[in-house]
Every structure is written in structure tokens, then in C-alpha cells.
Design a protein around this motif. Structure first.
Motif, short mmCIF file in Angstrom:
data_model
loop_
_atom_site.label_atom_id
_atom_site.label_comp_id
_atom_site.label_asym_id
_atom_site.label_seq_id
_atom_site.Cartn_x
_atom_site.Cartn_y
_atom_site.Cartn_z
N MET A 149 67.78 63.40 55.90
CA MET A 149 67.59 62.27 54.71
C MET A 149 69.51 62.83 54.64
O MET A 149 69.87 61.77 54.68
CB MET A 149 67.13 62.03 53.74
CG MET A 149 67.30 61.55 52.47
SD MET A 149 65.68 61.18 51.29
CE MET A 149 66.24 62.93 50.21
N VAL A 150 69.02 64.52 54.05
CA VAL A 150 70.74 65.03 53.86
C VAL A 150 71.99 64.76 54.69
O VAL A 150 72.66 64.61 54.48
CB VAL A 150 70.84 65.97 53.84
CG1 VAL A 150 71.35 66.85 53.45
CG2 VAL A 150 69.08 66.63 51.85
N LEU A 151 71.51 64.76 55.86
CA LEU A 151 72.68 64.39 57.22
C LEU A 151 73.02 62.79 56.32
O LEU A 151 74.11 62.97 56.50
CB LEU A 151 72.02 64.75 58.61
CG LEU A 151 72.74 63.72 59.51
CD1 LEU A 151 73.96 65.07 59.34
CD2 LEU A 151 71.73 64.47 60.54
N GLY A 152 72.17 61.92 56.31
CA GLY A 152 72.21 60.83 56.28
C GLY A 152 73.48 60.54 55.48
O GLY A 152 74.23 59.69 54.98
N GLN A 153 72.97 61.14 54.31
CA GLN A 153 73.55 61.47 52.47
C GLN A 153 75.61 61.81 53.15
O GLN A 153 76.17 60.54 53.08
CB GLN A 153 73.40 62.14 52.15
CG GLN A 153 72.22 61.46 50.89
CD GLN A 153 72.46 60.12 50.33
OE1 GLN A 153 72.99 60.08 49.75
NE2 GLN A 153 71.31 59.65 49.19
N ALA A 154 75.13 62.68 53.51
CA ALA A 154 76.46 63.48 54.35
C ALA A 154 77.29 62.77 54.56
O ALA A 154 78.93 62.17 55.03
CB ALA A 154 76.19 64.96 55.25
N GLN A 155 77.02 62.11 55.86
CA GLN A 155 77.79 60.94 56.55
C GLN A 155 77.96 59.88 56.13
O GLN A 155 79.14 59.25 56.20
CB GLN A 155 76.52 60.10 57.64
CG GLN A 155 76.31 61.21 59.19
CD GLN A 155 74.93 61.08 59.82
OE1 GLN A 155 74.19 60.28 59.49
NE2 GLN A 155 75.05 61.36 61.13
N ASP A 156 77.13 59.91 54.96
CA ASP A 156 77.76 58.49 54.24
C ASP A 156 78.62 58.17 53.24
O ASP A 156 80.26 57.67 53.03
CB ASP A 156 76.77 57.59 53.36
CG ASP A 156 76.23 56.62 52.34
OD1 ASP A 156 77.10 55.92 53.43
OD2 ASP A 156 75.93 56.38 51.15
#
Length: 289
Positions: A149-156
Motif C-alpha cells: 500500500m505505501v509503495l502504491g501511494q508513493a507511485q501515485d
């Protein structure tokens, strides 16, 4: 069947979260935690409890892991709404935590909810066997941290300054991490509680999570803010790549329907007992909020 099952799960989760937070001191951060956990669909908690039911685990036990999923989800929303992230003023039809209190309180509310989630998974009432609790915690950490999830937020966030639209492959990877990872964990948690093979429920939840995000993108285009409970049209205004912008509205709807079919197929080992989960998959693309 699904509506009754998710309503029952939501009621248990609400009551359990209230019980868990009742002994905490009367401070703004605690009030903010309770506020952030109110309302919502409780889909993730429902997935935990329904998957557990399929494996013979009763709701009085599975509700603990369900509350962990919901507390973690609430934290992610509180932080996602912050001015430094998506900068939203409305969530579930109510002022966001940083609007109702302030940014510092919102950060601490999110931090406290995240750590509460891990605390719940570590409690013996979640699972009597220590090895089961360790497996739940380890998989949870991977799902919601720098691999999920945190990786996805960073990618966003990175996508906002990339200077180009993301490709379909890139937006799919982003959403698998940002939205799908916690949904996947929630789907598999019931099998993990029972020390059973989590693969069928993992496959189900992966397809459901992808359909869920496509439905969110569709709601951002077609939804009514009063019904959705948050601002709509923000992605288009920001020029963000979404499944709708990349596939078109009808293409996105078709992809979501295909994912629902895949989710239902993954449940075949459970037969008629998985009816509520099948209906849940259909719900995520038919919802209006």
C-alpha cells in the motif's frame, strides 16, 4: 445474502472497535481515531470474516483481524486526505480528520490506527496459536508497507510529477499496490487463521480489488458527490491517468465485469458456501459510493 452478511459483519466490527477503544484516554487523538473508524462499507472486514467462516472460524474470533483491517484502512484514508497528499475536505460525507481537528492531529490519528492494527493481530483472541499470529502480522506488514500500500501511494505521488500519463501497465501496478494489497490480505486472512491454503481466496480478492479500483475511477466520472461521500471529478481535473482515461468509460466497465467473472471463478472450490463472496464481487462494480 451479501447485504445481510456485510451488515452483520459491519455491526460486529463497529461494536468491537468501540470496545477496543473504550479504555483509551479522553484525548483529541483518541476522539479522532473513533471518528475516522465510523461509517464506511466495511468491505475489508467483511472479507476477513467471510473467508474465516468458510474455514470454520467463528465471528467472535475473526472480528479481531477484521478490526485490524478496518483500522489500517481508516489510517490510510486519514493520511491520504491530508493537504500534502490528496488534500480532501470530505470523507464518508463528513469533514476529514485534518479539517475537523488539524493536520498534526490527523497525522497522529493515522499513526495510532496503524499501530492499533498490528496490536490487534498480536492479541491471543485473534488466534490462539502464536505461529498463526506471526503469519498474519508478517503478511499484513508486507501488504501495507513498502511492498504494498505505501509503495502504491508513493507511485501515485510520483505520477503527479512524472510529466506524462502513466501507461495501463503502470496504473495497474500502482493500484494493485495502493488499493489491492490490503484487499488481498483481507481476502486471504480467513484461510490464514485456519492454517488453510489461502490461494483461492487470494486469487478472488486480487480480482475483486482490481474491480473495486476500476469502479472507483468510474464513480469519479459518473458519481454524485452527495452519494459518494467525497469529491468527484478530481482525477480528470488533475489530468491523472485512470482506468477510465486509458480504456474509456465502456472499456473500463467491461474490464470490471471480466474481473468479477474471474473473482467468481476463483471461488469454485467453496461451492454454494461462497455465495456471499460472489455477490460481494458483483456489488463492488454496482455500488454508487
Amino acid at each position: 445474502m451479501f447485504e445481510a452478511a456485510i451488515a452483520s459483519a459491519a455491526g460486529r466490527i463497529e461494536a468491537e472497535l468501540e470496545r477496543i477503544m473504550a479504555p483509551l484516554p479522553d484525548q483529541p487523538v483518541i476522539e479522532g481515531m473513533r471518528y475516522a473508524c465510523r461509517g464506511g462499507k466495511r468491505l475489508r472486514g467483511f472479507l476477513v470474516m467471510e473467508g474465516a467462516r468458510l474455514h470454520g472460524i467463528g465471528p467472535e474470533q475473526s472480528v479481531v483481524a477484521a478490526c485490524a483491517a478496518e483500522a489500517l484502512h481508516a489510517y490510510s484514508l486519514v493520511h491520504d486526505d491530508l493537504p500534502c497528499m490528496d488534500d480532501d475536505d470530505l470523507r464518508r460525507g463528513q469533514p476529514t480528520v485534518h479539517v475537523k481537528w488539524d493536520e498534526a492531529t490527523a497525522v497522529l490519528v493515522g499513526d495510532a490506527l496503524q499501530t492499533l492494527a498490528f496490536d490487534l493481530l498480536a492479541r491471543p483472541e485473534c488466534a490462539p496459536q502464536a505461529e498463526v499470529r506471526v503469519a498474519l502480522i508478517a503478511s499484513f506488514a508486507r501488504a501495507v508497507g513498502a511492498e504494498g500500500m505505501v509503495l502504491g501511494q508513493a507511485q501515485d505521488i510520483a505520477a503527479e510529477t512524472a510529466g506524462r500519463m502513466l501507461t495501463l501497465e503502470e496504473i495497474t501496478e500502482l493500484q494493485v499496490n495502493k488499493t489491492g494489497a490490503l484487499i488481498c490480505w483481507s481476502g486471504a486472512a480467513g484461510a490464514l487463521l485456519a492454517q488453510a491454503d489461502p490461494q483461492p481466496l487470494t486469487d478472488y480478492a486480487a480480482a475483486l480489488g482490481a474491480a473495486f479500483q476500476i469502479a472507483d475511477d468510474i464513480l469519479d466520472v459518473e458519481g454524485d458527490a452527495a452519494e459518494v461521500g467525497k469529491a468527484v471529478g478530481k482525477d480528470a481535473e488533475a489530468g491523472k491517468a485512470t482506468f477510465v482515461s486509458l480504456l474509456g468509460l465502456e472499456g473500463a466497465k467491461a474490464r470490471a465485469r471480466l474481473l468479477v467473472e474471474q473473482a467468481e471463478a476463483a471461488l469454485e472450490p467453496y461451492g454454494a458456501e461462497a455465495l456471499a463472496l460472489k455477490e460481494a464481487a458483483r456489488f463492488v462494480i454496482a455500488r454508487n459510493k
